[in-house]
Design an enzyme around this catalytic site. Structure first.
Site, short mmCIF file in Angstrom:
data_model
loop_
_atom_site.label_atom_id
_atom_site.label_comp_id
_atom_site.label_asym_id
_atom_site.label_seq_id
_atom_site.Cartn_x
_atom_site.Cartn_y
_atom_site.Cartn_z
N HIS A 30 83.95 13.63 -11.94
CA HIS A 30 83.46 12.27 -12.18
C HIS A 30 82.35 11.81 -11.24
O HIS A 30 82.37 10.67 -10.76
CB HIS A 30 84.62 11.29 -12.19
CG HIS A 30 84.59 10.43 -13.41
ND1 HIS A 30 83.97 9.22 -13.45
CD2 HIS A 30 85.03 10.67 -14.66
CE1 HIS A 30 84.06 8.74 -14.67
NE2 HIS A 30 84.69 9.60 -15.43
N HIS A 39 94.01 15.45 -21.99
CA HIS A 39 94.00 14.96 -20.60
C HIS A 39 95.40 14.85 -20.03
O HIS A 39 96.10 13.89 -20.36
CB HIS A 39 93.44 13.54 -20.56
CG HIS A 39 91.97 13.46 -20.75
ND1 HIS A 39 91.25 12.37 -20.37
CD2 HIS A 39 91.08 14.32 -21.27
CE1 HIS A 39 89.97 12.56 -20.65
NE2 HIS A 39 89.85 13.73 -21.21
N GLU A 91 77.89 14.02 -20.00
CA GLU A 91 78.46 12.98 -20.86
C GLU A 91 77.68 11.68 -20.79
O GLU A 91 77.76 10.88 -21.72
CB GLU A 91 79.96 12.75 -20.55
CG GLU A 91 80.23 12.17 -19.18
CD GLU A 91 81.72 11.96 -18.92
OE1 GLU A 91 82.49 12.90 -19.13
OE2 GLU A 91 82.11 10.85 -18.53
N ASP A 109 86.51 6.22 -26.25
CA ASP A 109 85.40 5.28 -26.48
C ASP A 109 84.33 5.87 -27.40
O ASP A 109 83.38 5.17 -27.76
CB ASP A 109 84.79 4.74 -25.17
CG ASP A 109 84.51 5.79 -24.12
OD1 ASP A 109 85.47 6.31 -23.52
OD2 ASP A 109 83.33 6.08 -23.89
N GLU A 136 86.61 18.09 -26.15
CA GLU A 136 87.55 17.15 -25.54
C GLU A 136 88.15 16.28 -26.64
O GLU A 136 87.43 15.80 -27.52
CB GLU A 136 86.79 16.27 -24.53
CG GLU A 136 87.65 15.25 -23.81
CD GLU A 136 86.84 14.42 -22.82
OE1 GLU A 136 85.64 14.20 -23.07
OE2 GLU A 136 87.40 14.00 -21.81
N ARG A 138 77.86 18.64 -22.15
CA ARG A 138 78.88 17.61 -22.34
C ARG A 138 78.40 16.42 -23.17
O ARG A 138 79.05 15.38 -23.20
CB ARG A 138 79.32 17.08 -20.96
CG ARG A 138 80.21 18.00 -20.21
CD ARG A 138 81.62 18.00 -20.72
NE ARG A 138 82.31 16.76 -20.46
CZ ARG A 138 83.30 16.30 -21.23
NH1 ARG A 138 83.67 16.94 -22.31
NH2 ARG A 138 83.92 15.18 -20.91
N ASN A 164 80.77 2.03 -23.99
CA ASN A 164 81.90 1.46 -23.25
C ASN A 164 81.46 0.43 -22.19
O ASN A 164 80.68 0.74 -21.30
CB ASN A 164 82.64 2.62 -22.55
CG ASN A 164 84.10 2.33 -22.29
OD1 ASN A 164 84.59 1.24 -22.59
ND2 ASN A 164 84.81 3.32 -21.76
N HIS A 186 81.63 15.45 -25.18
CA HIS A 186 82.45 14.36 -24.64
C HIS A 186 83.30 13.75 -25.76
O HIS A 186 82.73 13.33 -26.77
CB HIS A 186 81.51 13.30 -24.05
CG HIS A 186 82.17 12.29 -23.19
ND1 HIS A 186 81.65 11.02 -23.04
CD2 HIS A 186 83.28 12.33 -22.43
CE1 HIS A 186 82.42 10.33 -22.21
NE2 HIS A 186 83.41 11.11 -21.83
N TYR A 220 90.69 6.54 -11.09
CA TYR A 220 90.31 6.59 -12.50
C TYR A 220 90.75 7.91 -13.13
O TYR A 220 90.59 8.97 -12.55
CB TYR A 220 88.79 6.46 -12.62
CG TYR A 220 88.32 6.51 -14.04
CD1 TYR A 220 88.60 5.47 -14.92
CD2 TYR A 220 87.63 7.61 -14.52
CE1 TYR A 220 88.20 5.52 -16.23
CE2 TYR A 220 87.22 7.67 -15.84
CZ TYR A 220 87.51 6.62 -16.69
OH TYR A 220 87.11 6.68 -18.00
O1 EZ4 Z 1 84.81 8.14 -18.04
O2 EZ4 Z 1 84.57 7.93 -21.56
O3 EZ4 Z 1 85.48 13.15 -19.40
N1 EZ4 Z 1 85.72 12.05 -19.70
C1 EZ4 Z 1 85.41 10.97 -19.01
C2 EZ4 Z 1 85.68 9.64 -19.68
C3 EZ4 Z 1 84.62 8.61 -19.33
C4 EZ4 Z 1 84.64 7.44 -20.26
C5 EZ4 Z 1 83.48 6.51 -19.98
O4 EZ4 Z 1 83.28 5.60 -21.01
O5 EZ4 Z 1 84.88 11.08 -17.93
O6 EZ4 Z 1 86.95 9.17 -19.35
CO CO Z 2 84.05 13.13 -17.72
#
Ligand code: EZ4
Ligand code: CO
Length: 412
Positions: A222, A122, A272, A326, A349, A293, A37, A322, A159
């Site tokens: 995050h 999500h 991730e 993306d 996920e 992850r 990404n 993960h 975000y």
């Molecule tokens: O920020 O995939 O848990 N999921 C995340 C994602 C990541 C993106 C980064 O490319 O944190 O949304």
């Molecule tokens: Co994440």
């Protein structure tokens, strides 16, 4: 069975994807995902300039040898660009091996250890009513486990919150299809950890009051907290019985997790952005996390993902791969095959791809009643429609970033 052709396909249906397609001299094809990404073209170039020429003429059956050759012969080990490139080759070779055997890849990894795999989606909202609607929407889609992300009073956009979409320059783009924003520069967001730490427990209390104690709830920090702040959040979320707290700290400082661990029984999920099995070495050995992850695409493919999960199994640590949009449908299928085969599966996920993406990638995977299955087609079960892919050229898109009130760049 020699590799005769290797093509790097960049396409941007709902978002950018980089795919490697290998063809053998007996006409079998295999697909691998190399999407990184916001840095997609670096991987496309690494593959076309430095990997494709090495693949032509190699025995397509030698997956492990090819992996080790690409990893060790470059001298420069690890890193997301290298490991996404190796991942694509690894996946494509497993795809070919499955097709040659007439079996889905999970059969080659030991066969299914379960009938179906629990997924989580999500949900998000700036305010509670919007968040509750989003949770209900995910329940209607079939999800039984839900990640909860919330706005924070005083912060304009964060975000991972769907309602950030529709902001100027980003109208009509669905967050789940493309959390990155198209444009020449990354969007700037704001952040305040103290407000976040005060607010998040109140949101989980409200969600538990509204939806009851049963539903597995997850949350993604995050990488924004220090170890002490993460310990505090984990502790304050204990009454709400989270399935996991994800990326509570930037885990390059692995020792920091010891501090978090000493203070909270909230389960932790990390990895991730990890590239290799070695990134998990102390986290697993010291039992500092509960869920791995990693994503097949950013971790060198199916082979290392199976290895790290076998290592994690010795410590009762489970998978939570993960699965954002993306990761292309190819990378997603790759980790579904691993998840179905391993004994220590935890959860997957699952952010759903958009219609254009699904038209480019034909998929055998199913999602029903909150559970995933990779399907039973030979190989990975994904085919790429080159005509569809050709309709969508690359578009520059970047993930957002954060600044604190005084202008300091922060983890976003
Ligand atoms: O920020 O995939 O848990 N999921 C995340 C994602 C990541 C993106 C980064 O490319 O944190 O949304
Ligand atoms: Co994440």
């Amino acid at each position: 069975m020699r590799i005769e052709k290797a093509e790097v396909i960049v396409t941007s249906p709902d978002r950018n994807f980089v795919t490697l397609k290998l063809t053998t001299d007996d006409g079998l094809t295999g697909l691998g995902d190399a999407t990184l990404n916001g840095r997609e073209l670096a991987v496309a170039s690494y593959l076309s300039e430095h990997v494709v020429p090495l693949l032509i003429g190699r025995d397509a059956a030698q997956i492990e040898d090819t992996w080790q050759f690409l990893y060790r012969s470059a001298y420069w080990r690890r890193g997301p660009v290298t490991m996404a490139s190796i991942a694509a080759v690894d996946m494509a070779l497993w795809d070919i091996k499955g097709k040659a055997a007439g079996m889905p890849v999970y059969q080659l990894l030991g066969g299914a250890s379960r009938d179906r795999m629990m997924a989580y989606g999500h949900a998000s909202g700036k305010e509670l009513p919007e968040l509750f609607d989003s949770i209900r929407h995910h329940q209607e889609l079939g999800y039984r486990s839900i990640r909860v992300q919330t706005g924070v009073p005083g912060l304009e956009s964060i975000y991972g919150i769907a309602s950030n979409k529709g902001l100027p320059g980003n109208e009509g783009v669905r967050y789940d299809h493309e959390p990155a924003q198209r444009g020449a520069l990354p969007a700037q967001e704001d952040w305040d950890t103290r407000s976040y730490l005060r607010h998040v427990p109140t949101v989980f209390e409200a969600v538990r009051n509204e939806f009851g104690p049963e539903m597995p709830l997850l949350h993604d920090g995050h990488h924004r907290m220090t170890p002490l702040q993460a310990a505090k959040l984990g502790k304050s979320l204990e009454p709400y019985d989270l399935f996991w707290l994800e990326d509570c700290t930037p885990a390059e400082n692995q020792e920091g997790l010891r501090l978090v661990r000493q203070h909270t029984t909230t389960p932790l999920a990390i990895g991730e952005i990890f590239n290799t099995v070695w990134d998990f070495q102390s986290l697993i050995k010291e039992q500092l996390i509960d869920y791995v992850r990693a994503a097949s695409t950013h971790f060198g493919g199916i082979s290392p993902l199976k290895k790290v999960m076998d290592y994690a199994a010795m410590y009762q640590i489970r998978s939570g791969f993960h699965g954002p949009t993306d990761i292309s449908p190819v990378g997603f299928a790759a980790q579904l095959h691993v998840g179905l085969a391993i004994h220590n599966y935890g959860i997957q996920e699952y952010m759903q791809h958009g219609d254009k993406t699904n038209a480019v990638f034909e998929q055998a995977m199913t999602f029903a009643d909150g559970y995933l299955h990779p399907g039973n087609k030979p190989g990975l079960g994904v085919e790429l429609d080159t005509d569809e892919a050709g309709k969508y050229p690359y578009e520059t898109a970047y993930l957002p970033y954060n600044r604190l009130a005084d202008g300091t760049v922060h983890d976003w």
